[in-house]
Design an enzyme around this catalytic site. Structure first.
Site, PDB file in Angstrom:
ATOM      1  CB  CYS A   1      32.401 -22.568-104.339  1.00 45.79           C
ATOM      2  SG  CYS A   1      33.389 -22.601-105.853  1.00 45.79           S
TER       3      CYS A   1
ATOM      4  CG  ASN B   1      35.470 -12.256-104.781  1.00 42.94           C
ATOM      5  OD1 ASN B   1      36.200 -11.512-104.137  1.00 42.94           O
ATOM      6  ND2 ASN B   1      34.180 -12.314-104.578  1.00 42.94           N
TER       7      ASN B   1
ATOM      8  CD  GLU C   1      37.993 -19.674-102.437  1.00 43.49           C
ATOM      9  OE1 GLU C   1      37.714 -18.853-103.338  1.00 43.49           O
ATOM     10  OE2 GLU C   1      37.204 -19.977-101.530  1.00 43.49           O
TER      11      GLU C   1
HETATM   12  N1  THU Z   1      33.344 -16.568-103.995  1.00 47.26           N
HETATM   13  C1  THU Z   1      34.681 -16.746-103.792  1.00 47.26           C
HETATM   14  O1  THU Z   1      35.516 -15.950-104.248  1.00 47.26           O
HETATM   15  N2  THU Z   1      35.086 -17.827-103.070  1.00 47.26           N
HETATM   16  C2  THU Z   1      34.224 -18.684-102.427  1.00 47.26           C
HETATM   17  O2  THU Z   1      34.663 -19.617-101.793  1.00 47.26           O
HETATM   18  C3  THU Z   1      32.777 -18.461-102.507  1.00 47.26           C
HETATM   19  C4  THU Z   1      32.344 -17.514-103.562  1.00 47.26           C
HETATM   20  C5  THU Z   1      32.895 -15.346-104.675  1.00 47.26           C
HETATM   21  C6  THU Z   1      32.275 -15.519-106.017  1.00 47.26           C
HETATM   22  C7  THU Z   1      31.430 -14.284-106.114  1.00 47.26           C
HETATM   23  O3  THU Z   1      32.222 -13.198-106.554  1.00 47.26           O
HETATM   24  C8  THU Z   1      31.021 -13.994-104.683  1.00 47.26           C
HETATM   25  O4  THU Z   1      31.933 -14.716-103.876  1.00 47.26           O
HETATM   26  C9  THU Z   1      29.614 -14.377-104.341  1.00 47.26           C
HETATM   27  O5  THU Z   1      29.335 -15.667-104.726  1.00 47.26           O
END
Ligand code: THU
Length: 137
Positions: free
Chosen positions: A87, A43, A56
């Site tokens: 998500c 992320n 993802e």
């Molecule tokens: N996030 C992801 O990278 N993947 C997920 O499946 C859930 C959320 C990240 C987005 C943000 O940087 C952090 O997790 C908190 O929401």
């Protein structure tokens, strides 16, 4: 052939590169193509929070932008012993390219496996969209 453990290890490697100064919630992902290639993602957050991109989608878009269109499996990892699943937005983006993909994560060091179909039973698809539109021209 990649084992689930190996794919999860790739996701864990990418996890180290997560840019998460705001949430401190790091995520790593690794997507396996039908041809056996692996693309990783983490992320990447932004001070304008809504611009953050999930691990993802980074992994999937890296793959698609290099010509990949066929996917088998996606591994997602969070902090030690914290299972993470895509998500809702990422589920829809995965549905576009890989409605039959399997998603794996770790829960207390045990592999948990899901189909995208169970995580997103009725994904959105434009009426009349032809499969061949997904091919590279
Ligand atoms: N996030 C992801 O990278 N993947 C997920 O499946 C859930 C959320 C990240 C987005 C943000 O940087 C952090 O997790 C908190 O929401």
């Amino acid at each position: 052939m990649m084992t689930d453990r190996e794919l999860l290890d790739k996701a864990k490697e990418a996890w180290k590169y997560a840019y998460t100064p705001y949430s401190k919630f790091s995520v790593g992902a690794a997507i396996l193509t039908k041809s056996g290639a692996v693309y990783t993602g983490c992320n990447v957050e932004n001070s304008s929070f809504g611009l953050t991109c999930c691990a993802e989608r980074v992994a999937l878009f890296k793959a698609v932008s290099e010509g990949e269109r066929d996917f088998l499996k996606l591994a997602v990892v969070g902090q030690e012993n914290t299972s993470v699943l895509p998500c809702g937005a990422c589920r829809q983006v995965l549905f576009e390219f890989a409605p039959d993909i399997t998603i794996i994560t770790l829960q207390n060091n045990r592999i948990k496996s899901y189909s995208l179909k169970e995580l997103l039973p009725e994904g959105f698809e434009l009426q009349g969209k032809r499969k061949k539109d997904k091919r590279i021209r």
